[in-house]
Design a protein around this motif. Structure first.
Motif, PDB file in Angstrom:
ATOM      1  N   LEU A   1      -4.229   7.034  -0.713  1.00  0.00           N
ATOM      2  CA  LEU A   1      -4.439   5.980   0.275  1.00  0.00           C
ATOM      3  C   LEU A   1      -3.244   5.805   1.229  1.00  0.00           C
ATOM      4  O   LEU A   1      -3.430   5.796   2.448  1.00  0.00           O
ATOM      5  N   PRO A  40       2.203   3.651  -3.940  1.00  0.00           N
ATOM      6  CA  PRO A  40       1.801   4.896  -4.604  1.00  0.00           C
ATOM      7  C   PRO A  40       2.520   6.129  -4.079  1.00  0.00           C
ATOM      8  O   PRO A  40       2.644   7.134  -4.796  1.00  0.00           O
ATOM      9  N   VAL A  92      -8.077   8.314  -4.973  1.00  0.00           N
ATOM     10  CA  VAL A  92      -8.029   7.296  -3.917  1.00  0.00           C
ATOM     11  C   VAL A  92      -6.700   6.543  -4.010  1.00  0.00           C
ATOM     12  O   VAL A  92      -6.003   6.340  -3.017  1.00  0.00           O
ATOM     13  N   TRP A  93      -6.355   6.146  -5.227  1.00  0.00           N
ATOM     14  CA  TRP A  93      -5.111   5.410  -5.440  1.00  0.00           C
ATOM     15  C   TRP A  93      -3.917   6.201  -4.906  1.00  0.00           C
ATOM     16  O   TRP A  93      -3.066   5.676  -4.190  1.00  0.00           O
ATOM     17  N   PHE A 104       0.812  -1.213   0.000  1.00  0.00           N
ATOM     18  CA  PHE A 104       0.000   0.000   0.000  1.00  0.00           C
ATOM     19  C   PHE A 104       0.848   1.267   0.000  1.00  0.00           C
ATOM     20  O   PHE A 104       0.356   2.341  -0.296  1.00  0.00           O
TER      21      PHE A 104
END
Lengths: 284, 368, 282
Positions: C162, C109, C158-159, C106
């Protein structure tokens, strides 16, 4: 030494998620969905970078490296790479030179308004970035800084300040004062103490801070687009053009090139990142 | 080697006086303990001697030369800190060499000095180790070596063993005492542990609330405390209130009437009486008391006694003495101190109980 | 006394250069923008005027864009939060191989420049892209377009946001002592109750920081809506950049920038208040 140790937390009470039986399946499903969402776009991009053509509805393209020679042979692309490799290091270095002594002062010296001044470095984050860049543009028009090297470096420095103030401040604070006092006691003056004792001990934290700062400067697209157009095009700014008016493999190849510094840093700094500096940098 | 003197030294943090007009003379080669509860100003005092804090007033002199204006690196002092004091990025040898390099010694001389000082602190052969390879005790030995190698005139120790376990602490303080004797260096040692101070210091300066209470040898501090704070802080002491009787008749303290030689206190003046547990004895003409608890402390007994008018008293006696809880007996005082305002008077010899006390105790089943 | 004064002077001298830069790059542009947009134009009367704001807001396109920006931002923030909080909880309370793998995945990104993220999202979601290929193979041939519209913007925001949200929330959760949670369990509180009465309130400040920072960052984004969004309506960031660089209407662009500041200011006040309270606690 101290910041690294701080990262290791106590073992967690795992009962909180202990939904009997369901737990593993649920977690695995959620994990796969999230992984697909996060990694899917990047994998697609990577495949495109090595694709000659990718026709719907094939799951895989015909592989080819032709677009690489096209991109690397493009004079504009080479110019953008050179511009990026000039502006981002200069912005990071300039920022580090003024910020690290300031961080030391925030960590070690008592002066009026210390807390408030430290907090003021968050103010750039309290503005919608694009609004700030548009405002900066109007100021730079007056100062003749639009479309200049100095203007681009300055706009890239905005996003480096927070990293180079807050992470080093935390790092210096984490160094026990008596380590410096012992050096003074042994006969070293303040400067010698800073360079031979404080700085080497703080180095991992400072490297991580500089790394984040470099990536922030290197990856800045919005500010550089507004201030640097048309003659100071960096790689991220080049991407806008490539995305909008070139075939997809061109953008993909260029994206891979643009990701190289991030990737390199990620690998180089793995040790420090795992040690918790990442979380430290973001737990503002 | 050199003497150290503090002359009416003051340090304020904001409006709070952390150190208030402290004057102290440390003789050449003496080991002076700075003792007091946490927050008493002892570490602040030590840090002013080392140059890490500047006094707001007063003077600090080494060999009769004022050092107040000098930064730490220019003072002939060397400090051993409480903890985390070895530089994590340097080997033992590099840490010890640091100060020598600042002084521009030749590499040969530096090597020789490192070898000598490591032998002195009992760590030959650990020059190449880094701090995390050393135990806590070894780390502090290296810290001592790092301080001593610069041949300071004054050695400053800031609770250097407080992070070691109890057994090692006792061992290390003996070692430091031996070392100090051997090289005869003037030393100031800060501690909050009175046992540590009493066992190794030549003299102890007791501080409380930023004020120097008393400077004396361990024996004198224990036997003749000059303030109520020192009386209470050093060792175990029974304290109870008393009031002055008409001139020449002494004081009434619980069941006792004590004559106070030389005191000219007005009648009714409030006095505090201090008695060491070993100065209480059982005697037929003593004041009435009841045994509440008997605690076996190994080589002696601690007996807790309730004494009307004096509250709970502690008595130390030999192990074979026959005491049972609930037992009634009569208690005498061998030696005591009486405190009134800033005045303290020593009271010696066995005491006779006052008549009033005996009358009050008459209605109680004193004896079986 | 002189010692502390000298230290104070040295401290101020050392922090002055970055403060000056911050002042020059943040305060001066913001103030200039406000003053410039409120000042009367040539030939106008003395004093301040809101004429420019009235003019900009009179355009229906811009009003629509502002509303669109707020809605897209709110949906994005909500989506990040709904996804991010469980993720942060999972990483905090479930030690194990899956959790540590997740912790790596996670954060990716965070290291991907927004331009690349936007482009990757396009190649992933576009008609005849990977998603539609997979769906086609699964027998689903018609579905709403996923990119060049609000859906694409939200998905990409969102990507990109996050990891940032999970890290701040996670740092807050890490600070909650296990014993507090254990003692709630000890008195018989269930999972949901423990979350609602212990974890959520104790993590309130990091939560507020996350929400406000997310709002400001999404609201002030340009790259994602510019590349992944449609032509109209557009988010305010794209509109003001177009006014600045394409239509060469600088004053209108700055007016929109100030409008964005005003909308973010309310949110920003909450943010700074939360952070300063936390600084004080530490």
């Amino acid at each position: 030494m101290t910041a690294v140790q701080a990262a290791a937390g106590p073992p967690s009470p795992s009962w909180f998620w202990a939904i009997a039986g369901m737990r593993r399946a649920l977690a695995l499903g959620a994990f796969l969905a999230l992984a697909a969402f996060i990694l899917g776009p990047l994998l697609t991009l990577l495949v495109w970078a090595f694709a000659g053509a990718w026709l719907f509805p094939n799951l895989l393209p015909e592989f080819s490296l032709t677009w690489w020679s096209y991109v690397l042979g493009n004079a504009d692309v080479v110019k953008a790479i050179r511009m990026s490799l000039l502006t981002a290091p200069v912005a990071t270095a300039a920022s580090a030179v003024i910020c690290i002594p300031a961080a030391y002062a925030f960590a070690r010296l008592e002066f009026p308004g210390r807390r408030l001044l430290l907090l003021s470095f968050l103010s750039a984050n309290a503005f919608p970035k694009i609004g700030l860049y548009v405002s900066i543009a109007t100021l730079f028009y007056r100062l003749d800084l639009m479309d200049t090297f100095a203007g681009v470096v300055l706009v890239q420095m905005i996003n480096t300040l927070l990293f180079l103030i807050w992470i080093p401040t935390g790092t210096f604070r984490g160094i026990n004062r008596t380590l410096e006092e012992a050096a003074r006691d042994a006969g070293a003056g303040p400067l010698r103490t800073f360079f031979q004792i404080t700085l080497p001990i703080a180095l991992p934290g400072l490297i991580v801070a500089a790394m984040f700062a470099f990536l922030a400067a290197f990856d800045d697209a919005q500010g550089t687009l507004i201030v640097g157009t048309p003659n100071h095009i960096t790689m991220p700014v080049m991407m806008y053009t490539l995305v909008l008016s070139y075939p997809q493999p061109v953008g993909a190849v260029f994206s891979v090139l643009l990701s190289l510094p991030s990737l390199a840093f990620l690998l180089l700094a793995q040790r420090y990142l795992r040690a918790g500096y990442l979380a430290a940098g973001y737990s503002l | 080697m050199a003497g150290l003197s503090l002359v009416r030294v003051v340090k304020r943090f904001g409006t709070h006086a952390a150190v208030h007009e402290v004057s102290l003379e440390v003789q050449d080669g003496e080991l002076m303990g700075l003792l007091g509860p946490s927050g008493c100003g002892k570490t602040t005092t030590l840090r002013m001697i080392g140059g890490f804090l500047a006094p707001d007033a007063g003077d600090i002199r080494i060999d009769d030369r004022s050092v107040v204006a000098l930064p730490p690196e220019r003072r002939p002092t060397a400090m051993v800190f409480q903890r985390f004091n070895l530089w994590p990025h340097m080997s033992v040898a590099a840490s010890i060499a640091f100060g020598l390099k600042v002084r521009r010694l030749s590499p040969d001389a530096i090597d020789r000095k490192i070898r000598d000082v490591l032998a002195l602190v009992g760590l030959p052969g650990s020059a190449g180790k880094s701090p995390h390879q050393l135990s806590g005790g070894e780390q502090q030995r290296v810290a001592v070596a790092r301080a001593l190698v610069l041949e300071p005139q004054i050695l400053l120790l800031d609770e250097p063993f407080s992070n070691l376990d109890a057994r090692l602490r006792v061992h290390m303080r003996e070692e430091v005492k031996q070392l100090q004797r051997k090289i005869g260096i003037t030393t100031v040692f800060v501690t909050h542990d009175q046992e540590e101070a009493l066992t190794i210091a030549d003299r102890i300066a007791v501080m409380n609330g930023g004020v120097l209470q008393q400077v004396d040898t361990p024996a004198a501090l224990y036997g003749r405390p000059r303030t109520l704070f020192v009386a209470d802080f050093i060792g175990t002491m029974n304290l109870f209130p008393a009031s002055a009787l008409p001139a020449g008749e002494g004081i009434a303290a619980g069941p006792w009437r004590l004559s106070v030689p030389g005191a000219r206190w007005p009648e009714g003046a409030e006095v505090t009486v201090a008695v060491r547990p070993e100065d209480l004895i059982v005697t037929p003409d003593g004041g009435a008391a009841t045994v509440r608890r008997v605690v076996n402390l190994g080589h002696y007994l601690q007996v807790l006694l309730e004494c009307p008018g004096a509250g709970l008293l502690r008595m130390f006696t030999e192990k074979s003495a026959p005491f049972t809880e609930g037992q009634a007996l009569r208690l005498g005082i061998v030696r005591a101190l009486a405190f009134h305002d800033a005045e303290v008077v020593e009271i010696g010899g066995p005491m006779r109980p006052s008549l009033a006390a005996r009358d009050r105790g008459a209605g109680r089943p004193d004896a079986p | 006394m002189t010692e502390s004064r000298r230290q104070g002077a040295l401290g101020l001298a050392l922090v002055l250069p970055p403060l000056c830069l911050l002042f020059f790059l943040v305060v001066v542009p913001a103030v200039t923008a406000v003053v410039e947009t409120l000042a009367p134009g040539p030939g106008g009367s003395a004093g301040l005027t809101v004429a420019r704001y009235a003019e900009v807001l009179s355009a229906k396109v811009i009003r629509t864009d502002i509303a669109f920006s707020v809605v897209v931002t709110l949906i994005s923030v909500a989506a990040v939060f709904v996804l991010g909080y469980p993720l942060a909880l999972y990483l905090r309370f479930s030690p194990g191989r899956l959790a540590s793998l997740l912790a790596v995945v996670f954060t990716i990104p965070l290291f991907v420049p927004v331009v690349i993220a936007s482009f990757a999202m396009i190649t992933f979601l576009v008609n005849h892209g990977l998603v539609s290929t997979v769906l086609y193979r699964l027998g689903i041939e018609t579905f709403p377009p996923l990119v060049y519209n609000a859906t694409g913007i939200v998905l990409t925001e969102v990507w990109a946001s996050l990891p940032f949200a999970v890290l701040i929330l996670g740092a807050g959760l890490q600070a909650i002592d296990d014993s507090l949670i254990d003692s709630a369990r000890d008195v018989g509180a269930g999972r949901v109750r423990t979350f609602a009465t212990i974890i959520l309130p104790l993590n309130a400040i990091p939560t507020r920081i996350t929400l406000t920072l997310l709002f400001i960052s999404v609201f002030g984004s340009f790259t994602i809506p510019y590349l992944v969004g449609g032509n109209a309506p557009q988010m305010l960031g794209v509109t003001m950049t177009n006014y600045l660089t394409q239509y060469l209407r600088r004053t209108d662009a700055v007016t929109m920038a100030v409008l964005a500041f005003v909308i973010a200011a309310a949110v920003g006040v909450v943010y700074v208040a939360s952070v300063s309270r936390r600084e004080r606690d530490v």
